[in-house]
Design an enzyme around this catalytic site. Structure first.
Site, PDB file in Angstrom:
ATOM      1  CG  HIS A 141      -1.887  -0.766   1.084  1.00 19.41           C
ATOM      2  ND1 HIS A 141      -2.827  -1.034   2.169  1.00 19.41           N
ATOM      3  CD2 HIS A 141      -2.108  -1.339   0.202  1.00 19.41           C
ATOM      4  CE1 HIS A 141      -3.454  -2.121   2.250  1.00 19.41           C
ATOM      5  NE2 HIS A 141      -2.994  -2.849   0.424  1.00 19.41           N
ATOM      6  CG  HIS A 158      -6.635  -3.882   1.842  1.00 18.74           C
ATOM      7  ND1 HIS A 158      -6.159  -4.633   1.401  1.00 18.74           N
ATOM      8  CD2 HIS A 158      -7.007  -4.177   3.479  1.00 18.74           C
ATOM      9  CE1 HIS A 158      -5.407  -5.590   3.303  1.00 18.74           C
ATOM     10  NE2 HIS A 158      -6.170  -5.007   3.394  1.00 18.74           N
TER      11      HIS A 158
HETATM   12  C1  LIG Z   1      -0.142  -7.122  -4.550  1.00 21.71           C
HETATM   13  C2  LIG Z   1      -0.838  -6.020  -4.840  1.00 21.71           C
HETATM   14  C3  LIG Z   1      -1.884  -6.399  -3.315  1.00 21.71           C
HETATM   15  C4  LIG Z   1      -2.217  -5.383  -3.116  1.00 21.71           C
HETATM   16  N1  LIG Z   1      -3.822  -5.578  -2.227  1.00 21.71           N
HETATM   17  C5  LIG Z   1      -4.458  -5.433  -2.109  1.00 21.71           C
HETATM   18  C6  LIG Z   1      -6.071  -5.480  -1.684  1.00 21.71           C
HETATM   19  O1  LIG Z   1      -5.631  -6.651  -1.322  1.00 21.71           O
HETATM   20  N2  LIG Z   1      -6.949  -4.388  -1.563  1.00 21.71           N
HETATM   21  C7  LIG Z   1      -7.326  -3.119  -2.208  1.00 21.71           C
HETATM   22  O2  LIG Z   1      -7.759  -2.881  -2.012  1.00 21.71           O
HETATM   23  N3  LIG Z   1      -5.878  -3.090  -2.312  1.00 21.71           N
HETATM   24  C8  LIG Z   1      -4.778  -3.290  -2.396  1.00 21.71           C
HETATM   25  N4  LIG Z   1      -3.899  -3.691  -2.828  1.00 21.71           N
HETATM   26  C9  LIG Z   1      -3.422  -1.674  -3.504  1.00 21.71           C
HETATM   27  C10 LIG Z   1      -3.987  -1.628  -4.345  1.00 21.71           C
HETATM   28  O3  LIG Z   1      -4.298  -1.895  -5.496  1.00 21.71           O
HETATM   29  C11 LIG Z   1      -2.995  -0.391  -5.108  1.00 21.71           C
HETATM   30  O4  LIG Z   1      -2.890   0.945  -4.326  1.00 21.71           O
HETATM   31  C12 LIG Z   1      -4.212   0.591  -6.475  1.00 21.71           C
HETATM   32  O5  LIG Z   1      -5.229  -0.415  -7.089  1.00 21.71           O
HETATM   33  C13 LIG Z   1      -3.178   1.765  -7.206  1.00 21.71           C
HETATM   34  O6  LIG Z   1      -3.551   2.212  -7.675  1.00 21.71           O
HETATM   35  P1  LIG Z   1      -3.196   3.282  -9.246  1.00 21.71           P
HETATM   36  O7  LIG Z   1      -4.143   3.832  -9.935  1.00 21.71           O
HETATM   37  O8  LIG Z   1      -2.250   4.465  -8.240  1.00 21.71           O
HETATM   38  O9  LIG Z   1      -2.262   2.198  -9.830  1.00 21.71           O
HETATM   39  P2  LIG Z   1      -2.029   1.129 -10.343  1.00 21.71           P
HETATM   40  O10 LIG Z   1      -3.418   0.447 -10.720  1.00 21.71           O
HETATM   41  O11 LIG Z   1      -1.148   0.227 -10.205  1.00 21.71           O
HETATM   42  O12 LIG Z   1      -1.777   2.149 -12.086  1.00 21.71           O
HETATM   43  C14 LIG Z   1      -0.775   2.510 -12.377  1.00 21.71           C
HETATM   44  C15 LIG Z   1      -0.164   1.753 -13.699  1.00 21.71           C
HETATM   45  O13 LIG Z   1       0.258   2.261 -15.045  1.00 21.71           O
HETATM   46  C16 LIG Z   1       0.939   2.005 -15.344  1.00 21.71           C
HETATM   47  N5  LIG Z   1       2.579   2.836 -15.528  1.00 21.71           N
HETATM   48  C17 LIG Z   1       3.224   3.038 -14.545  1.00 21.71           C
HETATM   49  N6  LIG Z   1       4.217   3.802 -15.166  1.00 21.71           N
HETATM   50  C18 LIG Z   1       3.559   4.342 -16.356  1.00 21.71           C
HETATM   51  C19 LIG Z   1       4.301   4.934 -17.533  1.00 21.71           C
HETATM   52  N7  LIG Z   1       5.505   5.339 -16.894  1.00 21.71           N
HETATM   53  N8  LIG Z   1       4.310   4.488 -17.938  1.00 21.71           N
HETATM   54  C20 LIG Z   1       2.464   4.569 -18.799  1.00 21.71           C
HETATM   55  N9  LIG Z   1       2.466   3.499 -17.795  1.00 21.71           N
HETATM   56  C21 LIG Z   1       2.209   3.499 -16.775  1.00 21.71           C
HETATM   57  C22 LIG Z   1       1.361   0.777 -14.591  1.00 21.71           C
HETATM   58  O14 LIG Z   1       1.469  -0.095 -15.283  1.00 21.71           O
HETATM   59  C23 LIG Z   1       0.038   0.550 -14.388  1.00 21.71           C
HETATM   60  O15 LIG Z   1      -0.932  -0.158 -14.555  1.00 21.71           O
HETATM   61  C24 LIG Z   1      -2.656  -4.340  -3.413  1.00 21.71           C
HETATM   62  C25 LIG Z   1      -1.443  -4.198  -4.135  1.00 21.71           C
HETATM   63  C26 LIG Z   1      -0.418  -5.077  -4.675  1.00 21.71           C
HETATM   64  C27 LIG Z   1       0.767  -4.454  -5.785  1.00 21.71           C
END
Ligand SMILES: Cc1cc2nc3c(=O)[nH]c(=O)nc-3n(C[C@H](O)[C@H](O)[C@H](O)COP(=O)(O)OP(=O)(O)OC[C@H]3O[C@@H](n4cnc5c(N)ncnc54)[C@H](O)[C@@H]3O)c2cc1C
Ligand SMILES: *[C@@H]1O[C@H](CO)[C@@H](O)[C@H](O)[C@H]1NC(C)=O
Ligand SMILES: *[C@@H]1O[C@H](CO)[C@@H](O)[C@H](O)[C@H]1NC(C)=O
Ligand SMILES: *[C@@H]1O[C@H](CO)[C@@H](O)[C@H](O)[C@H]1NC(C)=O
Ligand SMILES: *[C@@H]1O[C@H](CO)[C@@H](O)[C@H](O)[C@H]1NC(C)=O
Ligand SMILES: *[C@@H]1O[C@H](CO)[C@@H](O)[C@H](O)[C@H]1NC(C)=O
Ligand SMILES: *[C@@H]1O[C@H](CO)[C@@H](O)[C@H](O)[C@H]1NC(C)=O
Ligand SMILES: *[C@@H]1O[C@H](CO)[C@@H](O)[C@H](O)[C@H]1NC(C)=O
Ligand SMILES: *[C@@H]1O[C@H](CO)[C@@H](O)[C@H](O)[C@H]1NC(C)=O
Ligand SMILES: *[C@@H]1O[C@H](CO)[C@@H](O)[C@H](O)[C@H]1NC(C)=O
Length: 639
Positions: free
Chosen positions: A574, A617
């Site tokens: 997280h 989470h």
């Molecule tokens: C293994 C794991 C278990 C987790 N378990 C839970 C859970 O059980 N429940 C829960 O609620 N949360 C959980 N989380 C946390 C939650 O999923 C994340 O905090 C949340 O999804 C983050 O969303 P975001 O939009 O910030 O980033 P993300 O969903 O990570 O999206 C970022 C995107 O940007 C892309 N990207 C990165 N850099 C670049 C770039 N330079 N150019 C183009 N694309 C790029 C990546 O490929 C990705 O697709 C978990 C996370 C992980 C990794």
């Protein structure tokens, strides 16, 4: 009854769509080559993850006459996460396709151990690979975000009351079948939920047979069973839905609910296997935006430029968005200069304020293995059982162990409810906030008064949160087994994210600095002492439970601190807050409309904009934040 069965039919249809979408995902209008792109786009979103695809879906729907591009590093694929079946043994780590697996630099307070952090690298981002625990934080967490903003009157407000409608909008909760409800005593309150978006929150039909034992132990400890914990009252013992579709119990994530189901918009292009490298402002002037987005083919490194007419939105996740900004010369000037990156905008907050949920474990053994009268994870070593589990998972509706992801119940406990020392701990936090002594911050903070001021403000808000008997400080989740994590929800230590000078295109360097603030060690101690009581309840002792870790021989603070230094998981995946929504003079990176301070045509929407972690989470909060952000953007652009 009629409404219920109608609902079931609708859900079945949705579930079938989920399955077919997963298999046929490639038929959707994905772009793979820059020559397939338009000359310019109104909106360019960097990162097709949890937040990015949510925003894209809403903007496309709101502005059919405008066009939009999402640039995603990963592939459009089914990227099994750690918790997706089929598995030989439940809980075994996934193959790692569709993820980055990062290690931090050593954390000196934790015996120089490194944090291990997984990040989604696929269409859907981390929602495509996470543990599917689909919970919301406490109202007090989001109200704390609001307290950290400056008091401009007409700003968008970020607090529980303004986010709650977007939590509801962002997901669809489905009432589980009656026999499932009866079997597990599931409870919920429908008024906390919505049903307009195909991102599903569902209760699994299956529990391991030892699961209720730990819940009973917690109830014996005086922890109440809550009817619903998604309504802002996040405390005690909660049932939590999984982010899974209600019938087939397959993962529900932004790649389906915000892309595959809605990808037929002709104004929406998704370019995969391309990295957002940096943003280029005309003449290096951050007021002359929107910037050009330089992208790079992940396959062959070819660079190209994409033009945005209205706004660029960074949704590349906590580490991705931070890296893009720093490569663009937007970040701490001293650091950028050390890498010979021309400074476009000196924003010291970019890559500061890193924190995560962390904590040690409590574990036990049974002297005599109890018979729990039902399936146990060890049965998955039995091929007959596994064959049954696989067949059950493919039934309609799905059944069996594979329908349960990581866990769907947990306790959330306030500091005040765990220790009589709470007032003393709170006053240590307050005096730290007001003192001129060391704040235990990263050396990079030293020269910057805005970062220090922002951190002091956080301490003051955190003291209030941790002193609130209804705001949790500890989470511990249970699905099965004899191990419980004592997860600290509101850490005080802060780390940094910085580009790797020798390989700027790769993932940045994470310095977690876990437990660098000694009060975090005190919090871990309180959590550990409280959680180990579980093992010594009548409920578990009757079953011959004996404590293994930390172990009954470890009782003094010194002994337990030594254990914590050796046995703390630094990341429960997280990471947050490295492009925080805070005022500029408090080390913030974005304001309440999620525009980057001092830059035009640039916004950020992902888990990096949280000012501090919620007690949850992060995926549900990230969806809600993205929904609210979209509504703010749409309103502003309509003007
Ligand atoms: C293994 C794991 C278990 C987790 N378990 C839970 C859970 O059980 N429940 C829960 O609620 N949360 C959980 N989380 C946390 C939650 O999923 C994340 O905090 C949340 O999804 C983050 O969303 P975001 O939009 O910030 O980033 P993300 O969903 O990570 O999206 C970022 C995107 O940007 C892309 N990207 C990165 N850099 C670049 C770039 N330079 N150019 C183009 N694309 C790029 C990546 O490929 C990705 O697709 C978990 C996370 C992980 C990794
Ligand atoms: C590089 O890869 C992209 C995407 O696969 C492709 O469109 C482009 O033609 C390739 N360029 C070169 C020089 O091979
Ligand atoms: C951690 O590493 C530093 C630097 O290498 C070293 O000085 C320190 O002694 C190490 N600490 C522990 C507990 O090993
Ligand atoms: C469910 O609740 C009923 C009635 O309160 C109780 O008798 C039963 O033991 C409970 N079952 C479980 C699995 O908790
Ligand atoms: C997408 O739209 C086209 C043209 O409107 C239509 O023929 C096609 O069936 C649609 N596809 C999906 C998956 O909805
Ligand atoms: C993108 O545009 C910037 C600014 O005009 C320019 O410096 C850079 O070379 C361009 N990159 C490519 C690959 O065309
Ligand atoms: C394996 O599972 C089957 C079905 O549950 C059961 O009948 C059998 O006894 C198990 N075998 C072993 C070795 O436990
Ligand atoms: C703390 O205890 C009080 C009193 O029993 C209870 O009402 C509250 O829900 C508990 N909250 C947490 C977060 O532990
Ligand atoms: C710290 O010390 C300086 C100089 O003595 C003083 O101006 C400032 O107000 C102090 N800050 C705090 C938070 O005590
Ligand atoms: C920085 O990148 C180099 C080259 O890829 C790599 O060898 C090194 O381990 C990276 N440094 C860190 C701290 O990750």
């Amino acid at each position: 009854m009629r409404t219920l069965s109608l609902l079931a039919v609708l859900c079945l249809a949705a579930a079938k769509l989920a399955i077919s979408a997963r298999h046929d995902i490639n038929r959707y209008a994905v772009k793979r080559h820059v020559h397939e792109l338009a000359d310019a786009y109104d909106f360019v979103i960097v990162g097709g993850g949890t937040a990015g695809l949510t925003i894209a879906d809403r903007l496309t729907e709101a502005f059919p006459e405008k066009n939009l591009l999402v640039v995603e590093y990963g592939q459009v694929e089914y990227a099994p996460g750690t918790w997706d079946p089929p598995k030989v043994v439940w809980g075994e780590t996934g193959g790692g396709a569709g993820t980055w697996q990062l290690s931090s630099t050593p954390s000196p307070e934790l015996n120089n151990q490194t944090a291990f952090v997984i990040v989604g690298k696929t269409v859907g981002g981390s929602s495509a690979v996470n543990g599917m625990v689909f919970d919301r934080g406490s109202r007090h967490d989001y109200d704390a975000w609001d307290k950290l903003q400056d008091d401009t009157h007409d700003r968008p407000r970020w607090n529980w009351n303004t986010l709650y409608p977007f939590f509801k909008k962002s997901t669809t909760f489905t009432v589980p079948p009656l026999e499932v409800v009866k079997k597990h005593n599931y409870t919920w309150d429908l008024s906390a939920w919505g049903n307009s978006t195909p991102i599903y929150a569902s209760m699994p039909p299956f529990q391991w047979s030892d699961h209720q034992t730990v819940r009973d132990a917690w109830i014996e400890m005086g922890i109440h069973n809550m009817k619903e914990c998604a309504d802002g009252n996040k405390e005690n013992l909660c049932w939590v839905p999984c982010s899974a579709d209600p019938i087939m119990m397959r993962r529900s994530y932004s790649g389906l609910g915000h892309y595959a189901y809605v990808s037929n918009w002709t104004n929406y292009h998704l370019l995969v296997k391309h990295q957002g490298v940096r943003l280029v402002y005309p003449g290096g002037n951050p007021k002359a935006g929107p910037p050009i987005v330089e992208i790079r083919s992940v396959e062959n490194g070819t660079l190209s430029n994409v033009t945005a007419r209205a706004d660029v939105i960074l949704s590349a996740g906590v580490f991705g968005s931070t890296a893009v900004l720093q490569r663009s010369g937007i970040g701490p000037a001293t650091f950028l200069k050390s890498l010979n990156i021309p400074v476009v905008l000196d924003l010291p907050g970019v890559g500061s304020n890193l924190h995560d949920h962390s904590g040690p474990v409590v574990s036990w053994n049974y002297v005599t293995t109890p018979d729990f009268h039902g399936p146990m994870p060890s049965d998955l070593l039995n091929t007959t059982f596994t064959a049954w589990a696989t067949a059950a998972f493919n039934e309609t509706p799905a059944q069996g162990p594979y329908t349960l992801a990581m866990s769907n119940s947990a306790i959330w406990i306030s500091l005040v409810n765990m220790t009589a020392d709470a007032p003393a701990i709170i006053s240590r936090i307050r005096s730290l906030s007001n003192s001129n002594g060391t704040l235990y911050l990263p050396p990079e903070y030293g020269s910057d008064p805005t970062l220090v001021a922002g951190y002091r403000a956080q301490l003051s808000v955190l003291a209030e949160l941790l002193g609130n008997p209804h705001a949790p400080s500890l989470e511990s989740a249970i699905a099965t087994g004899t191990r419980l994590a004592a997860c600290a929800l509101h850490p005080l230590s802060r780390g940094t994210v910085r580009l790797n000078g020798t390989d700027r295109l790769s993932s940045p360097i994470l310095d977690y600095r876990s437990a660098s603030n000694p009060i975090d060690m005190t919090l871990h101690l309180v959590h550990l002492r409280y959680l180990r009581k579980t093992v010594h309840t009548e409920t578990l002792r009757r079953l011959t439970a004996v404590e293994v870790a930390p172990g009954v021989d470890l009782q003094t603070d010194e002994q337990l601190i030594k254990y914590i230094r050796a046995q703390t998981t630094q990341s429960y995946m997280h990471p947050c807050c490295t492009t925080a929504m805070l005022p500029l003079n408090q080390g913030g990176v974005v304001g309440p409309d999620l525009r980057v301070h001092g830059a035009s045509g640039l916004r950020i929407v992902d888990a990096g904009i949280y000012p501090i972690l919620p007690s949850a989470h992060l995926s549900a909060t990230t969806y809600a934040v993205a929904e609210r952000a979209a509504s703010i953007f749409i309103e502003q652009w309509r003007k």
